[in-house]
Design a protein around this motif. Structure first.
Motif, PDB file in Angstrom:
ATOM      1  N   PHE A  12      11.058   9.606 -44.132  1.00 21.89           N
ATOM      2  CA  PHE A  12      12.424   9.100 -44.080  1.00 21.89           C
ATOM      3  C   PHE A  12      12.412   7.625 -43.705  1.00 21.89           C
ATOM      4  O   PHE A  12      11.461   7.125 -43.110  1.00 21.89           O
ATOM      5  N   SER A  13      13.476   6.946 -44.098  1.00 26.47           N
ATOM      6  CA  SER A  13      13.641   5.535 -43.767  1.00 26.47           C
ATOM      7  C   SER A  13      15.121   5.229 -43.617  1.00 26.47           C
ATOM      8  O   SER A  13      15.937   5.699 -44.407  1.00 26.47           O
ATOM      9  N   ILE A  14      15.429   4.469 -42.584  1.00 26.22           N
ATOM     10  CA  ILE A  14      16.783   3.990 -42.334  1.00 26.22           C
ATOM     11  C   ILE A  14      16.635   2.498 -42.100  1.00 26.22           C
ATOM     12  O   ILE A  14      15.916   2.096 -41.186  1.00 26.22           O
ATOM     13  N   ASP A  15      17.250   1.685 -42.949  1.00 29.52           N
ATOM     14  CA  ASP A  15      17.080   0.248 -42.750  1.00 29.52           C
ATOM     15  C   ASP A  15      18.377  -0.497 -43.011  1.00 29.52           C
ATOM     16  O   ASP A  15      19.219  -0.048 -43.766  1.00 29.52           O
ATOM     17  N   GLY A  72      14.720  -1.725 -39.070  1.00 28.74           N
ATOM     18  CA  GLY A  72      14.790  -0.349 -39.519  1.00 28.74           C
ATOM     19  C   GLY A  72      13.845   0.571 -38.776  1.00 28.74           C
ATOM     20  O   GLY A  72      13.076   0.139 -37.922  1.00 28.74           O
ATOM     21  N   VAL A  73      13.953   1.823 -39.154  1.00 31.31           N
ATOM     22  CA  VAL A  73      13.134   2.884 -38.582  1.00 31.31           C
ATOM     23  C   VAL A  73      12.721   3.793 -39.730  1.00 31.31           C
ATOM     24  O   VAL A  73      13.545   4.129 -40.580  1.00 31.31           O
ATOM     25  N   LYS A  74      11.463   4.143 -39.755  1.00 30.88           N
ATOM     26  CA  LYS A  74      10.989   5.106 -40.750  1.00 30.88           C
ATOM     27  C   LYS A  74      10.062   6.083 -40.036  1.00 30.88           C
ATOM     28  O   LYS A  74       9.713   5.886 -38.871  1.00 30.88           O
ATOM     29  N   GLY A  75       9.693   7.127 -40.728  1.00 33.56           N
ATOM     30  CA  GLY A  75       8.780   8.069 -40.115  1.00 33.56           C
ATOM     31  C   GLY A  75       8.480   9.254 -40.999  1.00 33.56           C
ATOM     32  O   GLY A  75       9.027   9.402 -42.087  1.00 33.56           O
ATOM     33  N   PHE A 102       6.666  10.962 -35.866  1.00 35.22           N
ATOM     34  CA  PHE A 102       6.645   9.634 -35.263  1.00 35.22           C
ATOM     35  C   PHE A 102       7.751   8.799 -35.880  1.00 35.22           C
ATOM     36  O   PHE A 102       8.282   9.129 -36.931  1.00 35.22           O
ATOM     37  N   PHE A 103       8.090   7.715 -35.184  1.00 44.41           N
ATOM     38  CA  PHE A 103       9.001   6.705 -35.698  1.00 44.41           C
ATOM     39  C   PHE A 103       8.223   5.401 -35.792  1.00 44.41           C
ATOM     40  O   PHE A 103       7.476   5.065 -34.877  1.00 44.41           O
ATOM     41  N   SER A 104       8.388   4.696 -36.885  1.00 45.27           N
ATOM     42  CA  SER A 104       7.811   3.374 -37.051  1.00 45.27           C
ATOM     43  C   SER A 104       8.989   2.414 -37.192  1.00 45.27           C
ATOM     44  O   SER A 104       9.857   2.614 -38.036  1.00 45.27           O
ATOM     45  N   ALA A 105       9.044   1.392 -36.328  1.00 45.64           N
ATOM     46  CA  ALA A 105      10.229   0.522 -36.279  1.00 45.64           C
ATOM     47  C   ALA A 105       9.863  -0.941 -36.469  1.00 45.64           C
ATOM     48  O   ALA A 105       8.769  -1.376 -36.101  1.00 45.64           O
TER      49      ALA A 105
END
Length: 157
Positions: free
Chosen positions: A79-82, A90-93, A147-150
């Motif tokens: 998923f990705s939210i940007d 943004g945040v993806k994971g 996990f979240f990658s930001a």
């Protein structure tokens, strides 16, 4: 919350609190699932982040490709939210997904999603989505992030 910095070496890392605030924004989540041929299928959808459980919830029609793909590969979700406005962030994971067919639970989740995006349950779209949740044609996807990658380019300035 397992948080990975998408841009290591930034002067100031993205914090968990910043990620949680971002996850509560009105942006869409881009949900990637794997289709029957092994290709990614990416769909933008409304979502709700539950801070207490750390899970992400989204509603969709029972017969969508997303539902079919999740049933086949529940452990292969990305998923990705940007925010497309500068400075970009943004945040993806990656995560695992499950599908809820519990009408009462789904109606409660859809209520939160409608209030987040529409601000009311009186909007015609909200009424339709709530009715669909109550009659079982709208299901809820529950994502448990691994996990979240930001990233946040404002931290470079």
């Amino acid at each position: 919350m397992k948080l990975v910095q998408a841009m290591p070496g930034m002067p100031s890392p993205v914090t968990e609190a910043e990620v949680e605030r971002f996850l509560e924004s009105k942006l869409n989540i881009q949900l990637a699932t794997i289709d029957e041929e092994g290709y990614p299928n990416i769909q933008p959808i409304w979502f709700y982040y539950d801070r207490e459980s750390g899970k992400i919830y989204a509603g969709t029609q029972k017969m969508t490709k997303k539902i079919q793909n999740i049933r086949r590969n529940p452990d292969k979700i990305y998923f990705s939210i940007d925010d497309e406005n500068f400075p970009y962030k943004g945040v993806k994971g990656r995560g695992e997904a499950s599908i809820s067919e519990d009408r009462q639970k789904n109606a409660a989740v859809m209520e939160k999603i409608n209030l987040k995006y529409l601000g009311t349950l009186e909007h015609p779209l909200a009424k339709m989505l709530m009715e669909n949740a109550r009659n079982g044609t709208e299901l809820v996807i529950e994502i448990t992030p691994k996990f979240f990658s930001a990233w946040d380019f404002s931290k470079t300035m």
